[in-house]
Design a protein around this motif. Structure first.
Motif, short mmCIF file in Angstrom:
data_model
loop_
_atom_site.label_atom_id
_atom_site.label_comp_id
_atom_site.label_asym_id
_atom_site.label_seq_id
_atom_site.Cartn_x
_atom_site.Cartn_y
_atom_site.Cartn_z
N ARG A 1 49.61 58.89 48.86
CA ARG A 1 48.49 58.99 49.79
C ARG A 1 48.88 58.35 51.12
N THR B 1 43.68 50.76 42.62
CA THR B 1 42.38 51.23 43.10
C THR B 1 42.00 52.46 42.29
N GLU C 1 39.62 55.97 42.48
CA GLU C 1 38.79 56.89 43.25
C GLU C 1 38.59 58.16 42.45
N ASP C 2 37.36 58.59 42.34
CA ASP C 2 37.04 59.80 41.60
C ASP C 2 37.66 59.78 40.20
N ARG C 3 37.57 58.61 39.58
CA ARG C 3 38.07 58.39 38.21
C ARG C 3 39.57 58.54 38.08
N TYR D 1 45.03 54.64 40.93
CA TYR D 1 46.17 54.64 41.84
C TYR D 1 46.79 53.25 41.87
#
Length: 75
Positions: free
Chosen positions: A26, A67, A69-71, A74
């Motif tokens: 990312r 972290t 995000e949206d299950r 990362y």
């Protein structure tokens, strides 16, 4: 010890080989944990999510963070 071995491997992959290994990175530098764990060397060491969470939590130098995000997890 095993955690040190995994920690060193994580550092090496994330700092030096992520692009070569075609890991999706990312813009903020995070990589999907599933992609990382699917690498042959990680599978060879039988690394699981609990190993990663423990290493991230116990790393004195705070080299890693996780972290979600949206299950998706990362690192």
């Amino acid at each position: 010890d095993r955690d040190v071995q995994i920690s060193k491997l994580l550092s090496y992959i994330l700092r030096h080989r992520a692009t070569d290994l075609k890991l999706p990175i990312r813009p903020d530098g995070y990589v999907p944990l599933a992609s990382l764990m699917n690498l042959p060397k990680m599978r060879q060491l039988q690394v699981d999510v609990e190993d990663i969470k423990r290493i991230v939590a116990n790393n004195d130098k705070q080299r890693f963070s996780i972290t979600v995000e949206d299950r998706v997890i990362y690192i």
